[in-house]
Design an enzyme around this catalytic site. Structure first.
Site, PDB file in Angstrom:
ATOM      1  N   GLY A 158       0.832  -1.196   0.000  1.00 21.90           N
ATOM      2  CA  GLY A 158       0.000   0.000   0.000  1.00 21.90           C
ATOM      3  C   GLY A 158       0.865   1.243   0.000  1.00 21.90           C
ATOM      4  O   GLY A 158       2.092   1.168   0.005  1.00 21.90           O
ATOM      5  N   ARG A 159       0.191   2.407  -0.032  1.00 22.63           N
ATOM      6  CA  ARG A 159       0.882   3.701  -0.020  1.00 22.63           C
ATOM      7  C   ARG A 159       2.044   3.724  -1.018  1.00 22.63           C
ATOM      8  O   ARG A 159       3.152   4.131  -0.689  1.00 22.63           O
ATOM      9  CB  ARG A 159       1.373   4.034   1.382  1.00 22.63           C
ATOM     10  CG  ARG A 159       0.235   4.302   2.353  1.00 22.63           C
ATOM     11  CD  ARG A 159       0.718   4.880   3.658  1.00 22.63           C
ATOM     12  NE  ARG A 159      -0.414   5.133   4.555  1.00 22.63           N
ATOM     13  CZ  ARG A 159      -0.314   5.621   5.778  1.00 22.63           C
ATOM     14  NH1 ARG A 159       0.886   5.928   6.257  1.00 22.63           N
ATOM     15  NH2 ARG A 159      -1.380   5.816   6.525  1.00 22.63           N
ATOM     16  N   SER A 160       1.746   3.331  -2.235  1.00 21.40           N
ATOM     17  CA  SER A 160       2.815   3.210  -3.235  1.00 21.40           C
ATOM     18  C   SER A 160       2.522   3.987  -4.512  1.00 21.40           C
ATOM     19  O   SER A 160       2.623   3.418  -5.609  1.00 21.40           O
ATOM     20  CB  SER A 160       3.033   1.729  -3.558  1.00 21.40           C
ATOM     21  OG  SER A 160       3.284   0.959  -2.439  1.00 21.40           O
TER      22      SER A 160
END
Length: 375
Positions: A249-251
């Protein structure tokens, strides 16, 4: 005769010590024109204390790292409550937090140094020598108006990876004109890259290896969730030629008022989602990228986005980038939903735009050339 003939040889042997390591290439994209420490004499810090002193003083410097600088135990330890918010298995991260709610809690001890980065001052160049320049156990921070900084060819790693809030590798909060290039980040307690709420302008992140493989993760499976947090009020970030590996995530998490140009990056092995973001003010152009083995390319995202889904839409980029976009590529991944919002393209006016190659070229070259030791 032996004495006089030996002296020049010694001098010749010593001369390259500072001269052999220098900045490779120049920044493309938003940080174009950055000079860092400029033509200051290259110097090698003898230990972690001298490194920290040079990074934080007001003198323009070129700092060469020729070994591992291990800060892990330098500030002792801190103990407190941690919460098993994602499970109690041996591979699960815990979060440093006083109130655990319904989650199991326990007492733990972590290294203090990792929880706060070194505040890098303006006009610095930080260079690694070959594959030897490592900062272990402490990250770098760029905040409170610092500008004109180059970080190239180093590794930042091992910041309390078992614990969320254990440490960020690179933290930006109110900075300008910074180039992070050929940097490897690994085994962080929280983010590999955090952009705080204060505006960060003219930032280029290029040729970096974001190594998300970790012993501890929120999924308890070795894939890091904490990759890029972008929440700045009016940030300007070029994300170019980076290899983003084993994330969940958060990519990135593209939020706040961030303006992002993501070009020729490669995401590989993501078992969650890549792009996310909860703020309508976020804007991004994604072009010439490759997603390989990414379960969900775009998760919950509230901002504006153009992702060059096909050749017929690629020409729309002319007004933002001065050229057509390169089409993205997807393999063994979830669908790439088409996003073709061009309403924010005028926001790129006046910024230096990074060049692009095809996604196919990026897929073959970026994984082999990103990170420390790959100049």
């Amino acid at each position: 005769m032996k004495i006089t003939s030996t002296i020049p040889a010694v001098l010749l042997g010593l001369a390259p010590l500072s001269a052999a390591v220098s900045v490779s290439g120049s920044a493309e994209g938003f940080a174009s024109g950055v000079t860092g420490g400029g033509d200051a004499e290259a110097q090698i810090p003898s230990d972690i204390d001298e490194l920290k002193e040079w990074l934080t003083d007001d003198t323009p410097r070129v700092i060469v790292l020729d070994k591992e600088y291990d800060f892990t135990e330098s500030e002792g330890t801190t103990s407190g409550t941690v919460c098993a918010s994602w499970g109690t298995g041996s591979g699960c991260q815990k979060i440093i937090q006083d109130d655990c709610g319904d989650s199991p809690s326990s007492q733990a001890t972590w290294y203090t140094a990792g929880t706060t980065g070194i505040d890098v001052a303006s006009d610095k160049t930080i260079l690694g020598d070959g594959d030897k320049g490592v900062i272990k156990g402490k990250g770098l921070r760029f905040r409170d108006g610092v500008s004109n900084i180059i970080v190239q060819n180093i590794e930042i790693s091992d910041l309390n990876p078992e614990y969320v809030w254990g440490g960020d590798a690179l933290y930006f909060d109110g900075s300008d004109l910074i180039w992070i290039d050929h940097v490897t980040t690994a085994r962080t307690g929280r983010q590999h890259y955090t952009f705080g709420y204060e505006t960060n302008t003219r930032i280029t992140l290029s040729n970096n290896f974001i190594n998300g493989e970790t012993t501890y993760s929120t999924g308890c499976d070795g894939y890091t969730y904490w990759t890029f947090e972008m929440v700045g009020e009016a940030d300007q970030i070029t994300l170019q030629n980076n290899y983003i590996y084993m994330t969940a995530g958060r990519s990135p998490a593209l939020s706040g008022g961030t303006l992002l140009h993501a070009v020729n990056n490669v995401w590989e092995k993501n078992n969650g989602h890549a792009l996310e973001g909860g703020d309508a003010g976020a804007r991004g152009i994604f072009e010439g990228n490759a997603w390989i083995g990414v379960s969900t390319i775009v998760g919950d995202y509230a901002g504006r986005l153009f992702n060059a889904p096909d050749s017929s839409s690629a020409g729309d980029c002319e007004s933002a980038l001065g050229r057509a976009c390169e089409v993205n590529a997807v393999s063994d991944s979830g669908d790439l939903t088409a996003y073709t919002d061009t309403s924010f393209f005028s926001d790129f006016s006046g910024l230096t735009i990074a060049p692009a190659t095809s996604a196919t070229d990026a897929q073959s070259s970026v994984p082999n050339n990103a990170g420390m030791g790959k100049l």
